[in-house]
Design a protein around this motif. Structure first.
Motif, PDB file in Angstrom:
ATOM      1  N   VAL A 342     120.089  -1.943 -25.366  1.00 15.84           N
ATOM      2  CA  VAL A 342     119.729  -0.945 -26.384  1.00 15.84           C
ATOM      3  C   VAL A 342     120.394   0.393 -26.072  1.00 15.84           C
ATOM      4  O   VAL A 342     120.892   1.087 -26.975  1.00 15.84           O
ATOM      5  N   LYS A 343     120.419   0.771 -24.801  1.00 13.07           N
ATOM      6  CA  LYS A 343     121.080   2.023 -24.426  1.00 13.07           C
ATOM      7  C   LYS A 343     122.567   1.988 -24.779  1.00 13.07           C
ATOM      8  O   LYS A 343     123.126   2.976 -25.277  1.00 13.07           O
ATOM      9  N   GLU A 344     123.230   0.849 -24.530  1.00  7.38           N
ATOM     10  CA  GLU A 344     124.650   0.720 -24.859  1.00  7.38           C
ATOM     11  C   GLU A 344     124.879   0.858 -26.355  1.00  7.38           C
ATOM     12  O   GLU A 344     125.805   1.550 -26.802  1.00  7.38           O
ATOM     13  N   VAL A 345     124.046   0.192 -27.153  1.00  8.46           N
ATOM     14  CA  VAL A 345     124.204   0.270 -28.610  1.00  8.46           C
ATOM     15  C   VAL A 345     123.949   1.692 -29.093  1.00  8.46           C
ATOM     16  O   VAL A 345     124.659   2.219 -29.968  1.00  8.46           O
ATOM     17  N   ALA A 346     122.941   2.357 -28.525  1.00  5.83           N
ATOM     18  CA  ALA A 346     122.621   3.726 -28.937  1.00  5.83           C
ATOM     19  C   ALA A 346     123.783   4.670 -28.634  1.00  5.83           C
ATOM     20  O   ALA A 346     124.091   5.583 -29.431  1.00  5.83           O
ATOM     21  N   ARG A 347     124.444   4.484 -27.477  1.00  6.06           N
ATOM     22  CA  ARG A 347     125.592   5.345 -27.143  1.00  6.06           C
ATOM     23  C   ARG A 347     126.792   5.091 -28.050  1.00  6.06           C
ATOM     24  O   ARG A 347     127.620   5.968 -28.271  1.00  6.06           O
ATOM     25  N   SER A 348     126.859   3.869 -28.617  1.00  7.65           N
ATOM     26  CA  SER A 348     128.017   3.523 -29.452  1.00  7.65           C
ATOM     27  C   SER A 348     127.834   3.895 -30.911  1.00  7.65           C
ATOM     28  O   SER A 348     128.761   3.713 -31.711  1.00  7.65           O
ATOM     29  N   LEU A 349     126.661   4.406 -31.280  1.00  8.09           N
ATOM     30  CA  LEU A 349     126.440   4.779 -32.674  1.00  8.09           C
ATOM     31  C   LEU A 349     127.318   5.988 -33.026  1.00  8.09           C
ATOM     32  O   LEU A 349     127.304   7.017 -32.340  1.00  8.09           O
ATOM     33  N   ASP A 350     128.056   5.869 -34.125  1.00 12.33           N
ATOM     34  CA  ASP A 350     128.938   6.967 -34.548  1.00 12.33           C
ATOM     35  C   ASP A 350     128.435   7.569 -35.853  1.00 12.33           C
ATOM     36  O   ASP A 350     127.411   7.164 -36.402  1.00 12.33           O
TER      37      ASP A 350
END
Length: 481
Positions: A342-350
């Motif tokens: 979830v942290k990885e996906v949150a950082r990848s949100l543009d």
């Protein structure tokens, strides 16, 4: 020849009733036997005491040769024990003293011509005896106590020393009243036990009927209805035990099978339509590319051609998604920490996904266990749910992503404060023709062995709950595959 079908309820109730009745009758028989043995033991102790008291009472007068005194002691015993007849015989079996004066000088066997009495008389006069037994005399139960009278040195002055045994003391106790009371007590005890048995059986059978057999019967009826194609039936069973959990699991399995059938039909149809559309679409795109490269086009024509190319590409992407939806997924399973993912996906949100007026908040726990799943598929599901949440907040709001540990799974929630899903999507949120992304997300979650639930309203927004099995359940599913 086909054996007749016997229901499970009849088998269980019949077996429990049979075992309960056998145990009841076994306990009743044991209780009947023990009560009778205890009664006989008490009577034997009473006979021994009477014998000892009488022996002590007559010992003095007999040693002195006081016959009137000895007779007086027997008379006193007759007054004290009305149900006991006492006889003292000589070494030949003749009655010398008795609680019944009319029997004096008579042979004991003339009064009680019984084989057991004869045997006890012979043994008591020849070998010596001090014991008792229960026997039937004159159609009545009697307890007979026999005690030999030895020829002690004090008696030699009257009886001489030639006979080692002077005689025997016989006590005949009439047991008719005692056994009548015993049978009455046993009858009352049996009736009370039978009443308890009936109440116990009624309670047990009622409990089994209401809490087990009726619920199993419902599972059987629903399974038969579903086998005939009626998927509207539900296995739902009230309660929090194994049967209610079984009903919930069966309902989930049926819904998944029903969804699988529906998705298979939709897949076949969408695959056919996609192939039919993509052929002319390729031609349209090809001609548009050729025209774009043609010289002498004005700006208006060039803009229209670019729109044709853009829309053709968008339509091709939609068709590709439909084709992927109809195909089985190729999963690559590996250990994954959902909170880290979830942290990885949150950082990848543009910016194309998360607008500036939308606040993202993560609610994670550091103790979330690892699970065995496909990380790329979970990323795709999470991104689809985030896109769906953002689409309901055009004016901004809060996006909350949380992860927690359940009893048998890891729970991932994506919640928003938007205005809820559109009514056409809310009625059928996982229909690929109303929301292809949600339908694809649910398909991925089911293939991963999990569950996806949606709750949406205009007041509270939308909450998507994704449950994925823990590592032990997932490992079992992978091994089984």
């Amino acid at each position: 020849m086909r054996r007749p079908r016997i229901s499970l309820g009849v088998k269980i109730l019949g077996l429990i009733s049979l075992v309960t009745c056998l145990v009841f009758f076994g306990l009743f028989a044991a209780n009947y036997y023990w009560k009778q043995k205890i009664t006989i033991h008490q009577i034997d102790r009473l006979g021994l005491r009477v014998s000892e008291l009488l022996s002590m009472a007559i010992d003095g007068p007999m040693r002195r040769g006081d016959n009137p005194g000895t007779h007086e002691q027997f008379r006193i015993a007759s007054d004290l024990y009305e149900d006991i007849r006492i006889y003292l015989t000589d070494f030949r079996g003749n009655i010398t003293y008795s609680t019944e004066p009319e029997t004096l000088r008579r042979d004991l066997l003339d009064l009680y011509d019984h084989s057991e009495v004869r045997d006890m008389l012979d043994v008591s006069l020849t070998e010596g005896m001090d014991s008792g037994m229960l026997l039937e005399l004159r159609d009545r139960p009697y307890y007979l106590r026999v005690r030999s009278i030895t020829n002690s040195p004090e008696c030699h002055h009257c009886h001489g020393a030639s006979q080692p045994t002077l005689g025997a003391l016989f006590e005949f106790q009439d047991m008719h009243e005692d056994f009548s009371q015993l049978r009455t007590m046993q009858m009352y005890g049996g009736l009370m036990a039978f009443g308890g048995l009936a109440a116990l059986l009624a309670c047990v059978l009622f409990y089994l009927r209401t809490h087990l057999l009726d619920r199993i019967g419902k599972l059987s009826r629903v399974s038969q209805a579903i086998r005939r194609g009626n998927y509207s039936e539900d296995f739902g069973i009230q309660g929090s035990d194994e049967l209610s959990e079984l009903g919930h699991n069966l309902s989930t399995m049926v819904h998944r099978l029903q969804a699988a059938e529906k998705y298979a039909a939709i897949g076949e149809f969408s695959t056919y339509i996609a192939h039919e559309i993509r052929n002319p679409l390729f031609a349209i795109g090809g001609f548009a590319n050729t025209l774009v490269r043609a010289p002498g086009l004005d700006d208006t024509s060039m803009q229209k051609l670019r729109i044709i190319l853009s829309e053709s590409k968008r339509l091709d992407d939609i068709l590709r998604t439909f084709i992927n939806f109809s195909r089985p997924l190729e999963l690559t399973m590996s250990p994954v920490r959902i909170d880290m993912l979830v942290k990885e996906v949150a950082r990848s949100l543009d910016a194309s996904i998360l607008a500036p007026n939308i606040r993202a908040r993560l609610d994670l726990t550091e103790t979330t266990p690892s699970i065995v799943t496909d990380p790329e598929m979970v990323r795709q599901c999470l991104k689809n749910l985030i896109k769906n949440a953002v689409s309901t907040m055009p004016s901004g709001g809060e996006l909350r992503i949380s992860v927690r540990e359940g009893r048998d799974n890891v729970v991932l929630e994506v919640a928003d404060t938007g205005h809820g899903l559109p009514s056409d999507v809310l009625d059928h949120p996982f229909n690929p023709f109303t929301s292809l992304e949600l339908a694809m997300t649910r398909k991925i979650v089911i293939d991963l062995g999990g569950e996806l639930h949606l709750e949406s309203s205009r007041e509270t927004g939308t909450t998507a709950t994704l449950r994925l099995p823990k590592i032990r359940s997932a490992e079992a599913g992978v091994k089984g595959a």
